[in-house]
Design an enzyme around this catalytic site. Sequence first.
Site, mmCIF file in Angstrom:
data_model
loop_
_atom_site.group_PDB
_atom_site.id
_atom_site.type_symbol
_atom_site.label_atom_id
_atom_site.label_comp_id
_atom_site.label_asym_id
_atom_site.label_seq_id
_atom_site.Cartn_x
_atom_site.Cartn_y
_atom_site.Cartn_z
ATOM 1 N N ASP A 30 9.441 30.036 34.063
ATOM 2 C CA ASP A 30 10.253 29.959 32.843
ATOM 3 C C ASP A 30 11.193 31.159 32.729
ATOM 4 O O ASP A 30 10.892 32.249 33.225
ATOM 5 C CB ASP A 30 9.300 29.903 31.632
ATOM 6 N N ASN A 78 12.657 17.608 30.524
ATOM 7 C CA ASN A 78 13.891 18.309 30.914
ATOM 8 C C ASN A 78 15.112 17.393 31.016
ATOM 9 O O ASN A 78 16.250 17.873 31.089
ATOM 10 C CB ASN A 78 13.705 19.067 32.237
#
Length: 250
Positions: A30, A78
């Site tokens: 991340d 996503n």
Amino acid sequence: MIAQSTSLTPLPPPSVFNLPAPKHIAIIMDGNGRWAKQRGLPRVTGHENGAQALRSVTETCCEIGVGCLTVYAFSTENWKRPAAEVSALFGLLEHFLAAELPTLLANNIRLRAIGRLQELPPTALQALERTIERTSTNTGMNLVLAINYSGRAELVDAVRLVCEEVANGHLRPEDFTQEDLQKHLYTKDWPDPDLLIRTSGEMRLSNFLLWQLSYTELYVTPKCWPDFGREDLFEAVRDFHRRQRRFGGV
Ligand code: FPP
């Protein structure tokens, strides 16, 4: 970057650890976007540098004797990102697969993938399948890319298969056990992760390996993924070695 066409030494550097490396490390990579924003760069540049970090961490895991490295590359959520970013991520995946094949072969790394792969853009899926096939006889570390993956989707897919077994008379509901579910998970061929690393400081699982992380040790670092390197991995493993794992026992 992993050196092209050179074999890595599959021995833990003695000065780094006295204990064996975790058998399976999972990573939530991340902070690519924040890394880019902090530098006034486009988000895609963050992802490109994230791919470099993945190369370096793959190399290091291989070097210290990790058996399986699973990385969260693209979640089922996503797709909500701008189309240009999604397209750049799959382009980057294709580039990564082509560029890394010689290194995967030279280092006996077997590429695997988990997720709803049939929904990937066709060229990305072909590149993925080709690399999986080309490395399928490698016997060293498994590098598992979680792509179009989420833990909930994986559980739904597994439960569907269990339902089919019940419907066709191969399983009675009263005989159903954890193992009956586990054998239908995408990850059925590997042990659960020993260590989960999450970069960029967020304290959540974000729908990653929800079943498999039940007894995994968690390690969160504030560093954004593109800045996470060899020494950071060593620090995470050292921290893991300090943990006492009881798996619910005493
Ligand atoms: C999270 O950062 C990262 C991703 C959603 C994608 C991960 C992809 C890579 C590391 C690129 C390389 C991977 C392969 C397989 C080629 P973010 O964009 O959510 O960062 P932010 O939270 O700071 O916005």
